[in-house]
Scaffold this motif. Structure first.
Motif, PDB file in Angstrom:
ATOM      1  N   LEU A 128       0.866  -1.181   0.000  1.00  0.00           N
ATOM      2  CA  LEU A 128       0.000   0.000   0.000  1.00  0.00           C
ATOM      3  C   LEU A 128       0.901   1.228   0.000  1.00  0.00           C
ATOM      4  N   LYS A 129       1.862   1.274   0.937  1.00  0.00           N
ATOM      5  CA  LYS A 129       2.796   2.398   0.965  1.00  0.00           C
ATOM      6  C   LYS A 129       3.870   2.206  -0.100  1.00  0.00           C
ATOM      7  N   LYS A 130       4.310   3.298  -0.662  1.00  0.00           N
ATOM      8  CA  LYS A 130       5.226   3.248  -1.799  1.00  0.00           C
ATOM      9  C   LYS A 130       6.583   2.652  -1.417  1.00  0.00           C
ATOM     10  N   LEU A 131       7.189   1.977  -2.395  1.00  0.00           N
ATOM     11  CA  LEU A 131       8.427   1.252  -2.178  1.00  0.00           C
ATOM     12  C   LEU A 131       9.582   1.823  -3.006  1.00  0.00           C
ATOM     13  N   VAL A 132      10.744   1.868  -2.436  1.00  0.00           N
ATOM     14  CA  VAL A 132      12.035   2.123  -3.063  1.00  0.00           C
ATOM     15  C   VAL A 132      11.966   3.209  -4.151  1.00  0.00           C
ATOM     16  N   SER A 133      12.001   2.832  -5.432  1.00  0.00           N
ATOM     17  CA  SER A 133      12.063   3.821  -6.520  1.00  0.00           C
ATOM     18  C   SER A 133      10.849   4.733  -6.556  1.00  0.00           C
ATOM     19  N   ASP A 134       9.724   4.256  -6.009  1.00  0.00           N
ATOM     20  CA  ASP A 134       8.489   5.030  -6.089  1.00  0.00           C
ATOM     21  C   ASP A 134       8.364   6.065  -4.970  1.00  0.00           C
ATOM     22  N   ILE A 135       9.264   5.997  -3.971  1.00  0.00           N
ATOM     23  CA  ILE A 135       9.231   6.963  -2.875  1.00  0.00           C
ATOM     24  C   ILE A 135       9.856   8.271  -3.340  1.00  0.00           C
ATOM     25  N   LYS A 136       9.118   9.347  -3.204  1.00  0.00           N
ATOM     26  CA  LYS A 136       9.630  10.641  -3.668  1.00  0.00           C
ATOM     27  C   LYS A 136      10.733  11.176  -2.765  1.00  0.00           C
ATOM     28  N   GLU A 137      10.582  10.984  -1.460  1.00  0.00           N
ATOM     29  CA  GLU A 137      11.551  11.529  -0.514  1.00  0.00           C
ATOM     30  C   GLU A 137      11.732  10.556   0.642  1.00  0.00           C
ATOM     31  N   ILE A 172       4.260  -3.589  -9.360  1.00  0.00           N
ATOM     32  CA  ILE A 172       4.964  -2.637  -8.495  1.00  0.00           C
ATOM     33  C   ILE A 172       6.362  -3.144  -8.166  1.00  0.00           C
ATOM     34  N   PHE A 173       6.482  -4.422  -7.823  1.00  0.00           N
ATOM     35  CA  PHE A 173       7.787  -4.992  -7.469  1.00  0.00           C
ATOM     36  C   PHE A 173       8.803  -4.841  -8.603  1.00  0.00           C
ATOM     37  N   LYS A 174       8.364  -5.141  -9.819  1.00  0.00           N
ATOM     38  CA  LYS A 174       9.287  -5.052 -10.962  1.00  0.00           C
ATOM     39  C   LYS A 174       9.854  -3.647 -11.090  1.00  0.00           C
ATOM     40  N   ARG A 175       8.979  -2.657 -10.967  1.00  0.00           N
ATOM     41  CA  ARG A 175       9.402  -1.269 -11.154  1.00  0.00           C
ATOM     42  C   ARG A 175      10.160  -0.744  -9.932  1.00  0.00           C
ATOM     43  N   ASN A 178      13.318  -2.715  -9.269  1.00  0.00           N
ATOM     44  CA  ASN A 178      14.151  -2.860 -10.467  1.00  0.00           C
ATOM     45  C   ASN A 178      14.521  -4.334 -10.660  1.00  0.00           C
ATOM     46  N   PHE A 179      13.499  -5.182 -10.567  1.00  0.00           N
ATOM     47  CA  PHE A 179      13.702  -6.628 -10.624  1.00  0.00           C
ATOM     48  C   PHE A 179      13.366  -7.143 -12.015  1.00  0.00           C
ATOM     49  N   HIS A 180      14.307  -7.898 -12.616  1.00  0.00           N
ATOM     50  CA  HIS A 180      14.127  -8.340 -13.992  1.00  0.00           C
ATOM     51  C   HIS A 180      14.308  -9.843 -14.179  1.00  0.00           C
TER      52      HIS A 180
END
Length: 399
Positions: A128-137, A172-175, A178-180
């Motif tokens: 629900l709460k943003k993760l890693v790359s998606d966190i603005k600050e 969400i996890f992929k982005r 950065n999981f490929h």
């Protein structure tokens, strides 16, 4: 000067540990050794526990060993669960020789995954709460946006498999991570228990084990931690921000409250005066058992409600700091007030009203929204996620 010396010593120790681990990685691989860890060695819980117990029951040819912090060894001793203490010589050797690592959180940044090791990252919740790359600050102490994201992405490069509970999480996890590599989208192993043990005899046995009254309804309060509330790096604090006196006055005859805080929170709450009404199970190892015995869940931005929704029982979102948390502190992936499968409240009075509404009307007011939520986030959970993970990864790799 003292801080500088401490920093230098820590850096030297890390470099020595890294070098030693690289050397030990040349030892012969143990093809049947699986190293398990939950929340950095603090618990016997979550997806690693479910996978471990399935393997013990169905595939004894594997040797499952837990990586734990020394202070948490009593439970493993009591249950005769094989373990090694984190950072002991035996731990270094076991981790270096293991064919598999299974964990739900990150490994130490200095550890280098051996070429022969398959790293299975289970993670620990639908976001629900943003993760890693998606966190603005990033508001976590001792780090910046750049170092936090880069450190996480360096870690995720080591993951060979990442377990996902649903398509929403996979995207969400992929982005964000950065999981490929390979995503195992099969539901969450830890949620199998909702379909295999949701019966009166098991629920009664858990209440007896915990010494809880059988004649009262149970409210589970399981909030998350706040990135910006901390004593120092790695030590977070949390305020209940609810009127326990009022809750006891209005609910004490019919209910008890189980308190389950996030593993990051460092506070020890003084619950003097609330004995027999509030029970602190923040150190209780398996929250899934608490879910099963609870009649109602109160949470905020924690991922616990995605799991609890499998039981189709009432959920209340106590979000006294919704504006600041969803904006500046962390950010959310969807609008909680519009999409949550239950009422969103901000005061103790509103909380009491929501409980009363559930008492009088059950899930009626939220039935349609709850069903939509269940179909989007819980559709893969059916009691067989552990089996699917083991067959896909461990048995598949063995071929």
């Amino acid at each position: 000067m003292k801080k500088l010396i401490t920093k230098i010593i820590k850096k030297v120790i890390r470099e020595c540990a890294k070098s030693m681990f690289i050397v030990l990685s040349w030892l012969p691989q143990n093809k049947h050794l699986i190293m398990f860890e939950s929340f950095s060695g603090k618990q016997y819980s979550c997806n690693p526990k479910a996978i471990y117990e399935y393997i013990v029951e169905h595939h004894p040819e594997y040797n499952g060993v837990w990586s734990i912090r020394k202070e948490h060894s009593s439970l493993f001793l009591q249950r005769k669960i094989p373990y090694v203490n984190r950072y002991s010589l035996k731990w270094f050797i076991s981790m270096a020789r293991a064919r598999y690592w299974v964990t739900n959180s990150r490994m130490p940044s200095w550890i280098t995954k051996p070429k022969h090791t398959v790293y299975v990252q289970t993670w620990h919740g639908t976001p629900l709460k943003k993760l890693v790359s998606d966190i603005k600050e990033v508001h976590m102490p001792g780090t910046t946006n750049e170092t936090y994201v880069e450190g996480f992405h360096q870690e995720s490069k080591n993951w060979d498999y990442l377990i996902s509970p649903n398509r929403y999480s996979s995207d969400i996890f992929k982005r964000a991570f950065n999981f490929h590599k390979e995503m195992i989208e099969v539901g969450y192993p830890r949620n199998d228990i909702f379909y295999t043990h949701n019966n009166s005899s098991y629920i009664t046995s858990v209440k007896e084990k915990l010494g809880l009254p059988k004649n009262k309804k149970i409210i589970l309060y399981a909030p998350t931690w706040r990135d910006n509330e901390f004593f120092r790096p790695g030590k977070y604090k949390f305020e209940l921000n609810m009127d326990l006196n009022l809750l006891k006055e209005k609910l004490g005859e019919e209910y008890i409250i189980l308190l389950r805080l996030h593993s990051f929170v460092a506070d020890n709450f003084d619950l003097s005066g609330y004995e027999g009404f509030v029970y602190n199970y923040s150190r209780f190892l398996d929250i899934n058992e608490l879910y099963l015995i609870s009649d109602l869940l109160i949470t905020d931005y924690s991922s616990v409600f995605f799991d609890f929704a499998n039981l189709k029982r009432p959920i209340i979102f106590y979000t006294y700091d919704l504006e600041s948390y969803s904006g500046k502190v962390r950010g959310l992936y969807f609008n909680l007030e519009e999409d949550a499968p239950g009422p969103v409240v901000k005061t103790t009075q509103e909380l009491l009203q929501a409980i009363s509404d559930y008492e009088n009307n059950g899930l009626e007011a939220y039935e349609e929204k709850y069903n939509r939520f269940y179909q989007k986030y819980c559709y893969l959970d059916n009691g067989f996620a552990s089996k699917r993970v083991v067959e896909k990864i461990f048995l598949g790799e063995a071929k």
